[in-house]
Design a protein around this motif. Structure first.
Motif, PDB file in Angstrom:
ATOM      1  N   GLU A  40       0.832  -1.205   0.000  1.00  0.00           N
ATOM      2  CA  GLU A  40       0.000   0.000   0.000  1.00  0.00           C
ATOM      3  C   GLU A  40       0.873   1.264   0.000  1.00  0.00           C
ATOM      4  OE1 GLU A  40      -2.508  -0.404   3.439  1.00  0.00           O
ATOM      5  OE2 GLU A  40      -3.450  -2.222   2.656  1.00  0.00           O
ATOM      6  N   ALA A  41       1.915   1.270   0.839  1.00  0.00           N
ATOM      7  CA  ALA A  41       2.804   2.427   0.919  1.00  0.00           C
ATOM      8  C   ALA A  41       3.533   2.645  -0.407  1.00  0.00           C
ATOM      9  CB  ALA A  41       3.804   2.248   2.059  1.00  0.00           C
ATOM     10  N   MET A  42       4.025   1.561  -1.003  1.00  0.00           N
ATOM     11  CA  MET A  42       4.722   1.661  -2.280  1.00  0.00           C
ATOM     12  C   MET A  42       3.799   2.190  -3.371  1.00  0.00           C
ATOM     13  SD  MET A  42       6.885  -1.893  -2.150  1.00  0.00           S
ATOM     14  CE  MET A  42       7.479  -1.791  -3.823  1.00  0.00           C
ATOM     15  N   ALA A  43       2.569   1.683  -3.419  1.00  0.00           N
ATOM     16  CA  ALA A  43       1.615   2.130  -4.435  1.00  0.00           C
ATOM     17  C   ALA A  43       1.358   3.625  -4.304  1.00  0.00           C
ATOM     18  CB  ALA A  43       0.312   1.351  -4.314  1.00  0.00           C
ATOM     19  N   GLY A  44       1.182   4.103  -3.075  1.00  0.00           N
ATOM     20  CA  GLY A  44       0.933   5.532  -2.864  1.00  0.00           C
ATOM     21  C   GLY A  44       2.114   6.390  -3.272  1.00  0.00           C
ATOM     22  N   ILE A  45       3.308   5.972  -2.894  1.00  0.00           N
ATOM     23  CA  ILE A  45       4.511   6.735  -3.242  1.00  0.00           C
ATOM     24  C   ILE A  45       4.721   6.747  -4.753  1.00  0.00           C
ATOM     25  CG2 ILE A  45       7.048   6.701  -3.092  1.00  0.00           C
ATOM     26  CD1 ILE A  45       6.667   5.835  -0.137  1.00  0.00           C
ATOM     27  N   LEU A  46       4.575   5.585  -5.398  1.00  0.00           N
ATOM     28  CA  LEU A  46       4.774   5.504  -6.840  1.00  0.00           C
ATOM     29  C   LEU A  46       3.726   6.308  -7.603  1.00  0.00           C
ATOM     30  CD1 LEU A  46       5.823   1.772  -7.134  1.00  0.00           C
ATOM     31  CD2 LEU A  46       7.279   3.773  -7.494  1.00  0.00           C
ATOM     32  N   GLU A  47       2.469   6.262  -7.170  1.00  0.00           N
ATOM     33  CA  GLU A  47       1.419   7.080  -7.800  1.00  0.00           C
ATOM     34  C   GLU A  47       1.783   8.547  -7.756  1.00  0.00           C
ATOM     35  OE1 GLU A  47      -2.738   6.796  -6.610  1.00  0.00           O
ATOM     36  OE2 GLU A  47      -2.512   4.625  -6.568  1.00  0.00           O
ATOM     37  N   CYS A  48       2.214   8.993  -6.588  1.00  0.00           N
ATOM     38  CA  CYS A  48       2.588  10.396  -6.401  1.00  0.00           C
ATOM     39  C   CYS A  48       3.784  10.760  -7.288  1.00  0.00           C
ATOM     40  CB  CYS A  48       2.912  10.636  -4.932  1.00  0.00           C
ATOM     41  SG  CYS A  48       3.182  12.356  -4.526  1.00  0.00           S
ATOM     42  N   MET A  49       4.774   9.881  -7.356  1.00  0.00           N
ATOM     43  CA  MET A  49       5.948  10.148  -8.187  1.00  0.00           C
ATOM     44  C   MET A  49       5.565  10.245  -9.660  1.00  0.00           C
ATOM     45  SD  MET A  49       8.768   7.706  -6.309  1.00  0.00           S
ATOM     46  CE  MET A  49      10.277   8.486  -6.908  1.00  0.00           C
TER      47      MET A  49
END
Length: 92
Positions: A46-55
């Motif tokens: 979940e954390a990775m998905a959020g960070i990658l979406e933002c990037m």
């Protein structure tokens, strides 16, 4: 648009006083925790998905892992030293 698959190294380690801490070294700020390893893995996804979406939304370059291999070993007990001649290693 073609979907791109990203692969990242995740580290999960015991946390004190209980539970687990997980993080992805190549994604700054990607840290999480859980009561079990499985829960920590889910939180990391979940954390990775959020960070990658933002990037991606902000056109930030996604870091790529290199092809290195790491070996992390727990610290030895105080006073113990490594002596290759005394170690019994299994040969492959």
């Amino acid at each position: 648009m073609v979907n791109k698959i990203y692969t990242f190294r995740a580290i999960i380690e015991p946390d004190k006083p209980s539970g687990y801490h997980g993080f992805v070294p190549s994604l700054p700020g990607c840290h999480t925790a859980g009561d079990t390893i499985e829960e920590t893995k889910e939180h990391l996804k979940e954390a990775m998905a959020g960070i990658l979406e933002c990037m991606i939304e902000n056109d930030v370059l996604i870091p790529q892992e290199d092809n290195s291999v790491e070996f992390i070993h727990p610290p030895r007990s105080p006073g113990k030293t490594f002596s290759p001649s005394k170690q019994k290693c299994r040969r492959y």
